[in-house]
Design a protein around this motif. Structure first.
Motif: not given
Length: 118
Positions: A33-39, A43-51, A53-59
């Motif tokens: 399970l992956v959870v984001s720690e920041c928004d 300039g961030m790679q688009s796939e990193h940014a998407t991850i 956003r998706i991982c605001r809740s455990p995924t």
């Protein structure tokens, strides 16, 4: 119509990972399970940014691969980048029968194939 992972341009995958074919992070299996720690930041790679956003809740990693329509191996590399930067945390889910018993990886792969076929 969505593109199949098999039809994915190898040059694009090479670019996404900076030429890497394996992740240095051993923390990621299919059910991690992956959870984001920041928004995401500008300039961030688009796939990193998407991850993030998706991982605001455990995924789960397998869910991320499906959502991003990328191979799990590529998603693991991207997650390794985010983990090294402190932008995500990763943990294994707790199971009712104990922390040491996880679902059979072959069953999870079959579930992923079934989800993609929907």
């Amino acid at each position: 119509m969505t593109r199949s992972v098999r039809d994915e341009d190898p040059d694009r995958l090479y670019t996404l990972t900076g030429g890497r074919s394996r992740s240095n992070a051993k923390e990621f299996d299919l059910v991690t399970l992956v959870v984001s720690e920041c928004d995401p930041v500008a300039g961030m790679q688009s796939e990193h940014a998407t991850i993030l956003r998706i991982c605001r809740s455990p995924t789960a990693v397998v869910e991320l691969a499906s959502d991003l329509n990328l191979p799990v191996s590529i998603v693991r590399i991207l997650l390794g980048d985010l983990l090294a930067a402190g932008r995500i945390t990763a943990r294994h889910p707790q199971t009712a029968t104990g922390a040491g018993s996880f679902p059979d990886p072959d069953i999870l792969k079959q579930v992923l194939v079934g989800l993609r076929n929907l």
